[in-house]
Design a protein around this motif. Structure first.
Motif, PDB file in Angstrom:
ATOM      1  N   CYS A 134       0.857  -1.189   0.000  1.00 28.51           N
ATOM      2  CA  CYS A 134       0.000   0.000   0.000  1.00 28.51           C
ATOM      3  C   CYS A 134       0.889   1.233   0.000  1.00 28.51           C
ATOM      4  O   CYS A 134       1.877   1.276   0.737  1.00 28.51           O
ATOM      5  CB  CYS A 134      -0.904   0.013   1.241  1.00 28.51           C
TER       6      CYS A 134
ATOM      7  N   LEU B 132       0.215   4.147   1.146  1.00 22.07           N
ATOM      8  CA  LEU B 132      -0.235   5.245   2.018  1.00 22.07           C
ATOM      9  C   LEU B 132       0.459   5.363   3.369  1.00 22.07           C
ATOM     10  O   LEU B 132       0.247   6.325   4.084  1.00 22.07           O
ATOM     11  CB  LEU B 132      -1.755   5.199   2.179  1.00 22.07           C
ATOM     12  N   ASP B 133       1.252   4.401   3.761  1.00 24.05           N
ATOM     13  CA  ASP B 133       2.191   4.633   4.864  1.00 24.05           C
ATOM     14  C   ASP B 133       1.564   5.007   6.211  1.00 24.05           C
ATOM     15  O   ASP B 133       2.152   5.779   6.967  1.00 24.05           O
ATOM     16  CB  ASP B 133       3.164   5.752   4.429  1.00 24.05           C
ATOM     17  N   CYS B 134       0.371   4.474   6.504  1.00 22.18           N
ATOM     18  CA  CYS B 134      -0.176   4.716   7.842  1.00 22.18           C
ATOM     19  C   CYS B 134       0.794   4.104   8.842  1.00 22.18           C
ATOM     20  O   CYS B 134       1.311   3.003   8.634  1.00 22.18           O
ATOM     21  CB  CYS B 134      -1.564   4.086   7.994  1.00 22.18           C
TER      22      CYS B 134
ATOM     23  N   PHE C 151       0.778   2.809  11.746  1.00 17.90           N
ATOM     24  CA  PHE C 151       0.501   1.662  12.627  1.00 17.90           C
ATOM     25  C   PHE C 151       0.169   0.410  11.821  1.00 17.90           C
ATOM     26  O   PHE C 151      -0.346  -0.567  12.367  1.00 17.90           O
ATOM     27  CB  PHE C 151      -0.707   2.011  13.517  1.00 17.90           C
ATOM     28  N   CYS C 152       0.439   0.424  10.514  1.00 17.29           N
ATOM     29  CA  CYS C 152      -0.032  -0.660   9.641  1.00 17.29           C
ATOM     30  C   CYS C 152       1.130  -1.405   9.000  1.00 17.29           C
ATOM     31  O   CYS C 152       1.966  -0.792   8.331  1.00 17.29           O
ATOM     32  CB  CYS C 152      -0.952  -0.076   8.568  1.00 17.29           C
TER      33      CYS C 152
ATOM     34  N   THR D   6       1.099  -3.532   6.489  1.00 11.36           N
ATOM     35  CA  THR D   6       1.067  -3.470   5.019  1.00 11.36           C
ATOM     36  C   THR D   6       1.699  -2.159   4.548  1.00 11.36           C
ATOM     37  O   THR D   6       2.548  -2.145   3.644  1.00 11.36           O
ATOM     38  CB  THR D   6      -0.391  -3.532   4.499  1.00 11.36           C
ATOM     39  N   GLY D   7       1.297  -1.065   5.165  1.00  6.23           N
ATOM     40  CA  GLY D   7       1.801   0.257   4.766  1.00  6.23           C
ATOM     41  C   GLY D   7       3.304   0.366   4.953  1.00  6.23           C
ATOM     42  O   GLY D   7       3.995   1.036   4.174  1.00  6.23           O
TER      43      GLY D   7
ATOM     44  N   GLY E 248      -3.783  -3.135   1.108  1.00  7.25           N
ATOM     45  CA  GLY E 248      -4.005  -2.118   0.085  1.00  7.25           C
ATOM     46  C   GLY E 248      -5.157  -1.178   0.358  1.00  7.25           C
ATOM     47  O   GLY E 248      -6.004  -1.422   1.212  1.00  7.25           O
ATOM     48  N   GLU E 249      -5.158  -0.082  -0.409  1.00  4.78           N
ATOM     49  CA  GLU E 249      -6.219   0.916  -0.306  1.00  4.78           C
ATOM     50  C   GLU E 249      -7.135   0.740  -1.530  1.00  4.78           C
ATOM     51  O   GLU E 249      -6.768   1.097  -2.651  1.00  4.78           O
ATOM     52  CB  GLU E 249      -5.584   2.327  -0.275  1.00  4.78           C
TER      53      GLU E 249
ATOM     54  N   SER F 257      -9.049   4.682   3.769  1.00  6.05           N
ATOM     55  CA  SER F 257      -8.411   5.648   4.651  1.00  6.05           C
ATOM     56  C   SER F 257      -8.827   7.074   4.275  1.00  6.05           C
ATOM     57  O   SER F 257      -8.389   8.025   4.916  1.00  6.05           O
ATOM     58  CB  SER F 257      -6.901   5.485   4.565  1.00  6.05           C
TER      59      SER F 257
HETATM   60 FE1  SF4 Z   1      -3.165   2.788   5.662  1.00  4.24          FE
HETATM   61 FE2  SF4 Z   1      -4.988   0.959   4.913  1.00  4.24          FE
HETATM   62 FE3  SF4 Z   1      -2.779   1.361   3.457  1.00  4.24          FE
HETATM   63 FE4  SF4 Z   1      -2.579   0.195   5.830  1.00  4.24          FE
HETATM   64  S1  SF4 Z   1      -3.621  -0.629   4.044  1.00  4.24           S
HETATM   65  S2  SF4 Z   1      -1.245   1.841   4.996  1.00  4.24           S
HETATM   66  S3  SF4 Z   1      -4.169   1.258   6.962  1.00  4.24           S
HETATM   67  S4  SF4 Z   1      -4.408   2.850   3.806  1.00  4.24           S
END
Ligand code: SF4
Ligand code: SAH
Length: 362
Positions: free
Chosen positions: A113, A115-117, A119-120, A122-123, A166-167, A200
């Protein structure tokens, strides 16, 4: 690599166009869809209501190719996690969560993903590419197959959530075609309310999603003020909270009492104070919302910890007292790392963490 068209990349409309293009009737698409999604048949020679010449034409020019299962893990609580190969270098994860009255399949929409959240898991792995429609709907097909759906007469997967890797709204077209196949009577025939897209907060695509599908919506809010959200969910810098909440309100219009689900990960000392809870109540006053508090799930390398049980309960009670339906999500499949935010797969990341800004998204 084969140059053949994969029929799993088509929803009903595009498959009808395909048959028209090859000089055949639209209803052929309907027959083929029924074979694939009702009967679980992916071998053309078994599609007995198609003429022999059509079968060989399809065999020559098309394939029905599913992503391949690498491993299956089954948790003590019945949760199953599949690691699915999507190409030589990449794999994604799909999770089935059985409950008393339903069975939920959590599917992935991207490899990694962008988006780099913070706490995630995957990110934190970076991003490689979008999944194709066949790779998305293929996860549902193969889970149904593994769970015996095509052999029996009972629906085992009753709900689909786009809460895997993923987003989904950054892979809009392929996610839309997959939703079409999930909700089409000739596909998996699920009611639109039973399909949930979790995002997100890609605001323009939330409006499109309503227009195109009207499926259930879940928003990964995780903060009760813009400044904190900028830090932990960086896409907020492009689509600030105030615009996101307005999009939730627009999504709710004309849908009666159908709620938007607000996801809120409980991070110890970060977003879990009583003041945060009160601020969250204020955020949710303009549209029907229900809140899922998600205990933070640890993964290697993270500095965050989960709020303690008393803190989560106190936070929940404030929301409930204000009239907001709130549940604390149970962590499922703990022993096989199948919980929210723990999905890892194998991502040959083209955009690693420090290069993320090159995606132009944050
Ligand atoms: Fe953020 Fe969702 Fe991507 Fe994880 S999968 S980084 S929570 S947008
Ligand atoms: N990208 C989408 C959908 C996939 S993530 C989204 O962000 O909504 C599914 C849910 O898991 C999101 O609410 C996400 O914020 C949450 N999540 C991510 N990492 C988590 C973690 N480590 N612990 C608990 N929930 C997490």
């Amino acid at each position: 690599m084969t140059g053949k068209t994969n029929l799993l990349d088509y929803d009903r409309k595009s498959l009808e166009s395909y048959f028209n293009e090859i000089g055949d009737k639209s209803f052929r698409a309907q027959q083929v869809l029924k074979w694939i999604y009702h009967q679980g048949v992916i071998d053309y020679q078994s599609m007995t209501n198609l003429s022999k010449s059509l079968r060989s034409n399809l065999e020559e020019n098309t394939i029905i190719k599913l992503p391949e299962i690498i491993t299956e893990q089954i948790s003590e609580d019945g949760t199953r996690k599949w690691l699915i190969r999507v190409d030589d270098k990449n794999s994604v994860e799909t999770v089935f969560i059985p409950e008393n009255d339903r069975g939920t399949l959590c599917i992935s929409s991207q490899v990694g993903c962008p988006l780099d959240c913070k706490f995630c898991s995957t990110g934190q792995q970076g991003f490689n590419r979008n999944l194709t429609t066949s790779e998305i709907i293929g996860q549902v097909w193969m889970a149904n197959k593994a769970l015996g759906y095509f052999e029996g007469d009972k629906r085992i997967i009753t709900n689909i959530v786009f809460m895997g890797m993923g987003e989904p709204l950054l892979n809009y077209d392929n996610v839309l075609k997959s939703i079409n196949l999930l909700t089409d009577d000739l596909g998996f025939g699920l009611a639109r309310r039973r399909v949930t897209v979790s995002t997100s907060g890609i605001v323009p695509e939330i409006d499109r999603l309503k227009e195109d599908t009207n499926v259930s919506l879940a928003i990964s809010l995780h903060a009760s003020n813009n400044e904190l959200r900028n830090n932990i969910v960086p896409i907020n810098r492009s689509y600030p909270m105030i615009d996101l909440l307005a999009a939730c309100k627009r999504y709710s219009e004309g849908r009666g009492d159908e709620t938007v689900t607000i996801e809120y990960v409980m991070l110890n000392g970060v977003n879990d104070s009583l003041q945060d809870a009160r601020a969250l109540v204020k955020c949710l006053q303009d549209f029907p919302a229900k809140v899922n508090l998600i205990p933070f799930n640890k993964f290697p390398g993270t500095n965050y910890t989960c709020s303690n049980v008393d803190t989560i309960n106190a936070f929940r009670d404030i929301l409930i007292k204000s009239g907001i339906v709130t549940i604390t999500r149970k962590t499922r499949g703990d022993d096989i790392d199948a919980a929210c935010g723990q999905l890892a797969g194998k991502v040959a990341a083209k955009a690693a963490r420090h290069q993320k800004n090159q995606t132009g998204l944050i």
